[in-house]
Design a protein around this motif. Structure first.
Motif, PDB file in Angstrom:
ATOM      1  N   ASN A  38     -38.121-105.994 -88.692  1.00 26.13           N
ATOM      2  CA  ASN A  38     -38.937-104.797 -88.811  1.00 26.13           C
ATOM      3  C   ASN A  38     -38.613-103.840 -87.666  1.00 26.13           C
ATOM      4  O   ASN A  38     -38.910-104.119 -86.506  1.00 26.13           O
ATOM      5  CB  ASN A  38     -40.425-105.169 -88.787  1.00 26.13           C
ATOM      6  N   GLU A  39     -38.013-102.722 -88.024  1.00 21.96           N
ATOM      7  CA  GLU A  39     -37.567-101.769 -87.009  1.00 21.96           C
ATOM      8  C   GLU A  39     -38.726-101.144 -86.246  1.00 21.96           C
ATOM      9  O   GLU A  39     -38.622-100.889 -85.044  1.00 21.96           O
ATOM     10  CB  GLU A  39     -36.709-100.663 -87.648  1.00 21.96           C
ATOM     11  N   LEU A  40     -39.852-100.875 -86.926  1.00 26.91           N
ATOM     12  CA  LEU A  40     -41.010-100.288 -86.235  1.00 26.91           C
ATOM     13  C   LEU A  40     -41.531-101.237 -85.158  1.00 26.91           C
ATOM     14  O   LEU A  40     -41.867-100.807 -84.050  1.00 26.91           O
ATOM     15  CB  LEU A  40     -42.133 -99.989 -87.229  1.00 26.91           C
TER      16      LEU A  40
ATOM     17  N   SER B  61     -41.378-100.517 -81.149  1.00 28.93           N
ATOM     18  CA  SER B  61     -42.623-100.476 -80.372  1.00 28.93           C
ATOM     19  C   SER B  61     -42.540-101.398 -79.161  1.00 28.93           C
ATOM     20  O   SER B  61     -42.955-101.028 -78.057  1.00 28.93           O
ATOM     21  CB  SER B  61     -43.810-100.892 -81.246  1.00 28.93           C
TER      22      SER B  61
ATOM     23  N   ASN C 201     -44.973-100.820 -92.979  1.00 25.64           N
ATOM     24  CA  ASN C 201     -43.689-101.196 -92.392  1.00 25.64           C
ATOM     25  C   ASN C 201     -42.645-100.101 -92.530  1.00 25.64           C
ATOM     26  O   ASN C 201     -41.561-100.198 -91.967  1.00 25.64           O
ATOM     27  CB  ASN C 201     -43.153-102.474 -93.041  1.00 25.64           C
ATOM     28  N   GLU C 202     -42.953 -99.069 -93.284  1.00 26.02           N
ATOM     29  CA  GLU C 202     -42.009 -97.977 -93.495  1.00 26.02           C
ATOM     30  C   GLU C 202     -41.989 -97.066 -92.266  1.00 26.02           C
ATOM     31  O   GLU C 202     -43.005 -96.880 -91.605  1.00 26.02           O
ATOM     32  CB  GLU C 202     -42.410 -97.170 -94.719  1.00 26.02           C
ATOM     33  N   ILE C 203     -40.826 -96.502 -92.008  1.00 27.78           N
ATOM     34  CA  ILE C 203     -40.700 -95.594 -90.867  1.00 27.78           C
ATOM     35  C   ILE C 203     -41.080 -94.194 -91.333  1.00 27.78           C
ATOM     36  O   ILE C 203     -40.304 -93.494 -91.970  1.00 27.78           O
ATOM     37  CB  ILE C 203     -39.268 -95.612 -90.308  1.00 27.78           C
ATOM     38  N   ARG C 204     -42.307 -93.827 -91.029  1.00 24.58           N
ATOM     39  CA  ARG C 204     -42.810 -92.496 -91.379  1.00 24.58           C
ATOM     40  C   ARG C 204     -43.939 -92.150 -90.419  1.00 24.58           C
ATOM     41  O   ARG C 204     -44.436 -93.006 -89.688  1.00 24.58           O
ATOM     42  CB  ARG C 204     -43.258 -92.441 -92.834  1.00 24.58           C
TER      43      ARG C 204
ATOM     44  N   LEU D 258     -40.976 -93.868 -83.430  1.00 16.29           N
ATOM     45  CA  LEU D 258     -40.365 -93.502 -84.711  1.00 16.29           C
ATOM     46  C   LEU D 258     -38.880 -93.174 -84.550  1.00 16.29           C
ATOM     47  O   LEU D 258     -38.060 -93.557 -85.398  1.00 16.29           O
ATOM     48  CB  LEU D 258     -41.116 -92.324 -85.338  1.00 16.29           C
TER      49      LEU D 258
ATOM     50  N   ALA E 121     -37.070 -96.468 -83.989  1.00 13.16           N
ATOM     51  CA  ALA E 121     -37.032 -97.240 -85.237  1.00 13.16           C
ATOM     52  C   ALA E 121     -36.001 -96.670 -86.202  1.00 13.16           C
ATOM     53  O   ALA E 121     -35.290 -97.417 -86.878  1.00 13.16           O
ATOM     54  CB  ALA E 121     -38.415 -97.256 -85.877  1.00 13.16           C
ATOM     55  N   ALA E 122     -35.924 -95.345 -86.256  1.00 14.62           N
ATOM     56  CA  ALA E 122     -34.929 -94.716 -87.131  1.00 14.62           C
ATOM     57  C   ALA E 122     -33.511 -95.051 -86.667  1.00 14.62           C
ATOM     58  O   ALA E 122     -32.621 -95.309 -87.483  1.00 14.62           O
ATOM     59  CB  ALA E 122     -35.147 -93.208 -87.172  1.00 14.62           C
TER      60      ALA E 122
ATOM     61  N   GLN F 266     -32.825 -98.646 -87.612  1.00 13.70           N
ATOM     62  CA  GLN F 266     -32.627 -98.788 -89.050  1.00 13.70           C
ATOM     63  C   GLN F 266     -31.244 -98.294 -89.476  1.00 13.70           C
ATOM     64  O   GLN F 266     -30.592 -98.899 -90.313  1.00 13.70           O
ATOM     65  CB  GLN F 266     -33.706 -98.025 -89.813  1.00 13.70           C
TER      66      GLN F 266
END
Length: 192
Positions: free
Chosen positions: A66-68, A72, A118-121, A160, A163-164, A167
């Motif tokens: 999980n990239e988020l 973090s 879990n989505e990067i937003r 964010l 995480a981007a 990803q």
């Protein structure tokens, strides 16, 4: 003693006649565990949690994928954590010192990161910052308040962005290039 024996015999008699206790025979019950569970569920004597049948397996998400979560942890690595629960979707830092505007006060901060998805937003994270202000000369004279600060948005934006990068794999590419440029081994030490 006679009363206790009489009570036990009466209870056993009532249980066998009510149908709560039922004699079980091997020929009446399937030997296979899956078939026995299925029969019990069909008869209303069991429950099943989750979806799917016996052959399906659960979906497991791990923090390393999980990239988020990884972002973090990397962004907040300057302070120890009191709670970092991936399954609970929360990271809580320990109190750490922050700059104080008043001379006789000690200011400490605590950051809480809640994962909403879990989505990067932009709405995937909820960042809360709590402030603890204590008087230096007195014991246990502290005020704790949740504060709104631009720091919340800065932390969220940094997480964010990181995480981007994680990803997209860009972070790995940059790390490989950095390692190529960085001198390896003991440079400057000559062997004789």
């Amino acid at each position: 003693m006679k009363k206790l024996t009489l009570l036990l015999i009466t209870t056993a008699f009532i249980l066998t006649n009510c149908g709560i206790y039922k004699r079980s025979d091997v020929k009446d019950n399937p030997v296979n565990v899956k078939e026995r569970v299925q029969k019990n569920i069909e008869e209303g004597r069991g429950i099943r949690f989750g979806k799917g049948g016996f052959g399906s397996s659960g979906t497991f998400d791990f923090a390393s994928s999980n990239e988020l979560w990884r972002a973090s942890i990397e962004i907040l690595d300057f302070v120890p954590f009191t709670n970092a629960s991936y399954s609970g979707g929360i990271i809580i830092t320990d109190w750490f010192s922050g700059p104080s505007k008043v001379e006789n006060e000690k200011r400490m901060l605590k950051i809480t990161v809640r994962f909403l998805t879990n989505e990067i937003r932009a709405d995937a994270l909820k960042i809360n910052i709590h402030e603890k202000i204590c008087k230096l000369n007195t014991v246990n004279d502290c005020n704790v308040n949740k504060i709104s600060s631009s720091l919340e948005n800065e932390i969220k934006l940094a997480i964010l962005k990181k995480a981007a990068l994680l990803q997209s794999g860009q972070y790995k590419k940059e790390a490989k290039e950095y390692r190529k440029k960085k001198p390896q081994g003991n440079v400057g030490i000559e062997r004789q």
